[in-house]
Motif scaffolding. Structure first.
Motif, mmCIF file in Angstrom:
data_model
loop_
_atom_site.group_PDB
_atom_site.id
_atom_site.type_symbol
_atom_site.label_atom_id
_atom_site.label_comp_id
_atom_site.label_asym_id
_atom_site.label_seq_id
_atom_site.Cartn_x
_atom_site.Cartn_y
_atom_site.Cartn_z
ATOM 1 N N UNK A 1 1.008 -1.554 0.026
ATOM 2 C CA UNK A 1 0.246 -0.154 -0.239
ATOM 3 C C UNK A 1 0.847 1.192 -0.266
ATOM 4 N N UNK A 2 2.019 1.174 0.782
ATOM 5 C CA UNK A 2 3.158 1.887 0.560
ATOM 6 C C UNK A 2 3.609 2.373 -0.814
ATOM 7 N N UNK A 3 3.911 1.739 -0.999
ATOM 8 C CA UNK A 3 5.477 1.256 -2.269
ATOM 9 C C UNK A 3 3.832 1.943 -3.118
ATOM 10 N N UNK A 4 3.115 0.724 -3.883
ATOM 11 C CA UNK A 4 2.826 1.613 -5.276
ATOM 12 C C UNK A 4 2.973 0.952 -6.561
ATOM 13 N N UNK A 5 4.034 0.714 -6.871
ATOM 14 C CA UNK A 5 4.562 0.737 -8.082
ATOM 15 C C UNK A 5 4.962 -0.918 -8.627
ATOM 16 N N UNK A 6 5.397 -0.839 -9.553
ATOM 17 C CA UNK A 6 5.440 -2.328 -10.043
ATOM 18 C C UNK A 6 5.227 -3.920 -9.848
ATOM 19 N N UNK A 7 6.215 -4.288 -8.820
ATOM 20 C CA UNK A 7 5.540 -5.546 -8.533
ATOM 21 C C UNK A 7 4.543 -5.982 -7.331
#
Length: 482
Positions: free
Chosen positions: A292-298
Motif C-alpha cells: 500500500x505504501x510502495x504502489x509501484x511495479x511488482x
C-alpha cells in the motif's frame, strides 16, 4: 446464449461442486473390533442401518461391516460371540467432510462400494454416504467420466476436460463447469498437501494453505498455473532457522508435486516455495501495508493476484483475519486501489475502433483473446470495486451480486455484466476444450469468423458492456475521463 438449462433447472455440475455433507446420512452405529457380532447385528437392526463401523480407541474407523458382509461372511458360518473383526472389511475407504461430491461419486464407483464413511478433521466418522442416493444426483452420461476422477492426481487433472465436455453437451452453464474444475483443482491441492505432509517430519507449527488468482476466485480454467502461499502460525525469532528449514523443504516438495500433477509453476514465482509467499500472519499484514505504501511495479502485480486469496486447507481463521486487515489497509490507503486501477487501464476489450473483433494472434492469424481482452477487464474492475466496498467475496459473480445489493451497481447493470461474464466464460471454455480435443495446449484465442451472426453480435454486446463497466470503474479511482 448457448446453454439451455433454465435458472430453475438443477445443474449436475453445481451438485458435484458442493460438499459431501449435504448428501450424507447420519453416522452408523460404531463398536470396538472385539465387540461380539451378536451385539453389533442387533444394534444394526435396531438402528435400521445397512452398515456398522469398527473404531479404534480414539473413535476412528478401522473396519466396516455391511449387509453384504452379513450375508456373505456371517450367515451359517460365524457364531454370535465371534468378534466384529472376524467379519468386517478393512481398511475402510472413506472421504473427508471437505471433499467435493465428485470425489465421493468417483470413490463409490471405483471401489464398487455401497457405503462411504465421511470423516471429520480428527478422523472420526461424521456421516455416511450411500451409493444409491449419492449417484442419483449425477446424470448417467457423466458417470463414465467421473470414474477417471478416482485415479491419481495426473489422471484426475486429465479427466477434467472429459467431464467438462460431457456436461457442456448436456447444456450445463459454463460457470458451473468452471466451478467444478476449480473445486477439483483445490481438492487436488489438498491431496498433494496430505501426501507431502506424510512424507516429511511433523510440521513445527500450524499453517494455512492459501490459493490466489483464479483459484482464489473459483474461476480456474483447464490449465491454470500455481498461485499459492502459506500463513504460518507465529513463532519466536529465535526459532526461525529451524522453522524455515522445515517449511523450505516442504514447500519445494509441495510445489514440485503440484507441477507433476498438471499445475505449471507460476512464472512470477507466486508459490509457497518462494519465501515472499510463506509468512506468519503479522508478516503478511506488514506485507500488505508495504504494498500500500510502495504502489509501484511488482507491488501492484502482486496485489492483483494476492487480494483474491482464500484458504484451501488448514484453519481458515488466519485467512479471515488477513482479509479483515486488508480492508483496514485499503481504507487507510485508498491510493493503492487508485494505483491498481491505473495499471488495470491497460486491460482493453477485444474490439476495434470500428466495432470489429481485435486481432490478438501473433503471425498471420486473426483470432481474439477473450480471456485477456474480455474476462480480465471485468474481473479486475469487479475486484477493485469490491475491495473498495469491503466485500469479502472473491468470485467475480459474487462480487457483482454484492455490489448490486449495496446499490453500487444497478440491478440492470449487474444482470448485463453477469450475462457478459457467462458468455465470455462459455466462449473461452469451449475453445480450451476444442484445443484439448485437438491435442493442443488449451488457449484463449477464439476464431470468431465461423460463429453464427447472432453469436458474434452477442459477443460484441458483451464486450461493450465490459468496456463501459471497466472504464467507468477504473476512472472512478484514477479520475481519468475516457
Amino acid at each position: 446464449m448457448r446453454h439451455s438449462l433454465s435458472a430453475s433447472h438443477p445443474s449436475p455440475a453445481a451438485a458435484l461442486t458442493g460438499g459431501v455433507t449435504g448428501a450424507m446420512a447420519p453416522p452408523p452405529p460404531a463398536f470396538p473390533p472385539e465387540a461380539p457380532l451378536g451385539e453389533t447385528l442387533a444394534a444394526m437392526a435396531e438402528a435400521r442401518a445397512s452398515a456398522v463401523l469398527a473404531v479404534d480407541a480414539d473413535g476412528r474407523p478401522i473396519g466396516i461391516l455391511t449387509e453384504q458382509d452379513v450375508a456373505r461372511r456371517i450367515a451359517f458360518r460365524l457364531p454370535p460371540e465371534a468378534p466384529l473383526a472376524a467379519a468386517m472389511t478393512a481398511p475402510v475407504i472413506s472421504c473427508t467432510e471437505d471433499a467435493g461430491l465428485w470425489r465421493a461419486v468417483a470413490l463409490l464407483r471405483a471401489g464398487h462400494l455401497r457405503h462411504l464413511p465421511v470423516l471429520d478433521p480428527d478422523g472420526r466418522c461424521c456421516g455416511m454416504l450411500h451409493r444409491s442416493e449419492t449417484l442419483a444426483a449425477v446424470s448417467g452420461r457423466l458417470l463414465g467420466h467421473l470414474d477417471a476422477l478416482a485415479g491419481d492426481d495426473v489422471a484426475v487433472k486429465r479427466a477434467q476436460a472429459g467431464v467438462a465436455t460431457a456436461l457442456l453437451g448436456e447444456g450445463v452453464p459454463a460457470r458451473d463447469l468452471v466451478g467444478l474444475v476449480s473445486g477439483i483443482n483445490v481438492e487436488l491441492h489438498r491431496r498433494v498437501l496430505d501426501r507431502v505432509l506424510a512424507a516429511h517430519a511433523p510440521p513445527p507449527l500450524r499453517f494455512t494453505l492459501l490459493v490466489m488468482g483464479s483459484a482464489g476466485r473459483g474461476e480456474s480454467l483447464l490449465r491454470p498455473d500455481q498461485d499459492n502461499g502459506l500463513i504460518l502460525e507465529d513463532y519466536p525469532d529465535a526459532e526461525h532457522d529451524r522453522v524455515d528449514a522445515w517449511f523450505r523443504a516442504f514447500a519445494e516438495d509441495f510445489n514440485r508435486r503440484l507441477e507433476q500433477a498438471g499445475f505449471p509453476l507460476c512464472p512470477g514465482g507466486i508459490m509457497a516455495m518462494n519465501p515472499l509467499w510463506r509468512k506468519t500472519l503479522p508478516q503478511w499484514r506488514r506485507q500488505f501495508e508495504h504494498w500500500a505504501m510502495k504502489r509501484t511495479g511488482a507491488a501492484l502485480l502482486f496485489s492483483d493476484i494476492a487480494f483474491d486469496f482464500r484458504a484451501a486447507a488448514g484453519d481458515p481463521a488466519p485467512a479471515e483475519a488477513l482479509r479483515a486487515h486488508l480492508g483496514r489497509v485499503l481504507g487507510a490507503s485508498p491510493a493503492l486501489l487508485a494505483a491498481m486501477a491505473a495499471q488495470n487501464q491497460s486491460l482493453t476489450v477485444g474490439l476495434t475502433l470500428w466495432g470489429g473483433f481485435a486481432d490478438n494472434e501473433p503471425g498471420p492469424g486473426t483470432r481474439t483473446d477473450f480471456k485477456l481482452h474480455g474476462l480480465m477487464p471485468l474481473v479486475a474492475a469487479a475486484r477493485l470495486m469490491a475491495l473498495r466496498d469491503g466485500i469479502a467475496a472473491t468470485g467475480t459473480l459474487d462480487r457483482l451480486a454484492a455490489l448490486a445489493a449495496r446499490g453500487t451497481l444497478s440491478a440492470r447493470e449487474a444482470a448485463d455484466l453477469t450475462e457478459a461474464f457467462d458468455l465470455l466464460l462459455d466462449t473461452v471454455l469451449r475453445q480450451q476444450l476444442a484445443d484439448h480435443a485437438a491435442g493442443l495446449e488449451p488457449g484463449n484465442l477464439v476464431d470468431t469468423a465461423p460463429l453464427p451472426r447472432a453469436e458474434r453480435a452477442q459477443l460484441r454486446d458483451a464486450l461493450k458492456a465490459v468496456r463501459s463497466f471497466s472504464r467507468g470503474s477504473f476512472g472512478s479511482f484514477t479520475g481519468q475521463i475516457w
